[in-house]
Write a protein that holds these residues in place. Structure first.
Motif, mmCIF file in Angstrom:
data_model
loop_
_atom_site.group_PDB
_atom_site.id
_atom_site.type_symbol
_atom_site.label_atom_id
_atom_site.label_comp_id
_atom_site.label_asym_id
_atom_site.label_seq_id
_atom_site.Cartn_x
_atom_site.Cartn_y
_atom_site.Cartn_z
ATOM 1 N N SER A 141 78.571 62.291 27.808
ATOM 2 C CA SER A 141 77.914 61.448 27.583
ATOM 3 C C SER A 141 77.011 60.261 28.038
ATOM 4 O O SER A 141 78.077 59.598 28.391
ATOM 5 N N THR A 151 79.163 63.220 20.578
ATOM 6 C CA THR A 151 79.720 62.969 21.842
ATOM 7 C C THR A 151 80.427 62.686 22.508
ATOM 8 O O THR A 151 81.714 63.625 21.600
ATOM 9 N N ARG A 186 72.557 59.881 22.055
ATOM 10 C CA ARG A 186 73.275 59.401 23.236
ATOM 11 C C ARG A 186 74.305 58.417 22.565
ATOM 12 O O ARG A 186 74.163 57.057 23.298
#
Length: 134
Positions: A47, A97, A127
């Motif tokens: 990520s 993530t 994110r």
């Protein structure tokens, strides 16, 4: 007009088990190469924070090891991590993530129940990156 047979039988002197062994080995090699390419180019994608990063903390809810990438000199373990993220001034939320860790740092840095420092993309709070340097 001549008749052409598309399906012909080939005769071989090899025993049946040699042919089966060859077929199984060939399939295994193709699967291993496909898995390696997947983990190198797609599965190991981490990520990324694309915009301004916000700092916060998170509790690790789940760690799933997906595989490994890298070389013998610099191997990395690819993990999918589910977190409960807390950013000052915002409500806590869950996010997942994908991040790569050196094998020696994995148990020390990330395990279920541990609180970790995180960076969160201000434009997309899903994110999230774990900051193992803190």
């Amino acid at each position: 007009m001549d008749v052409i047979y598309l399906a012909t039988s080939y005769k071989t002197d090899a025993p049946w088990w040699v042919i089966v062994l060859f077929a199984v080995t060939s399939v295994g090699i193709v699967v291993a190469i496909t898995w390696g390419l997947y983990m190198t180019f797609i599965g190991s994608r981490e990520s990324k924070i694309r915009g301004q990063a916000l700092s916060g903390t998170a509790e690790v809810l789940e760690v799933k090891q997906l595989g490994s990438v890298g070389s013998r000199v610099s191997p990395k373990v690819v993990c999918r991590i589910r977190l409960s993220v807390e950013i000052p001034g915002r409500e806590p939320y869950e996010a997942a993530t994908r991040q790569n860790f050196p094998p020696w740092a994995l148990d020390m840095a990330v395990h279920v129940g541990k609180r970790v420092a995180v960076q969160v993309d201000a434009g997309d709070p899903q994110r999230v990156r774990i900051d193992i340097g803190q």
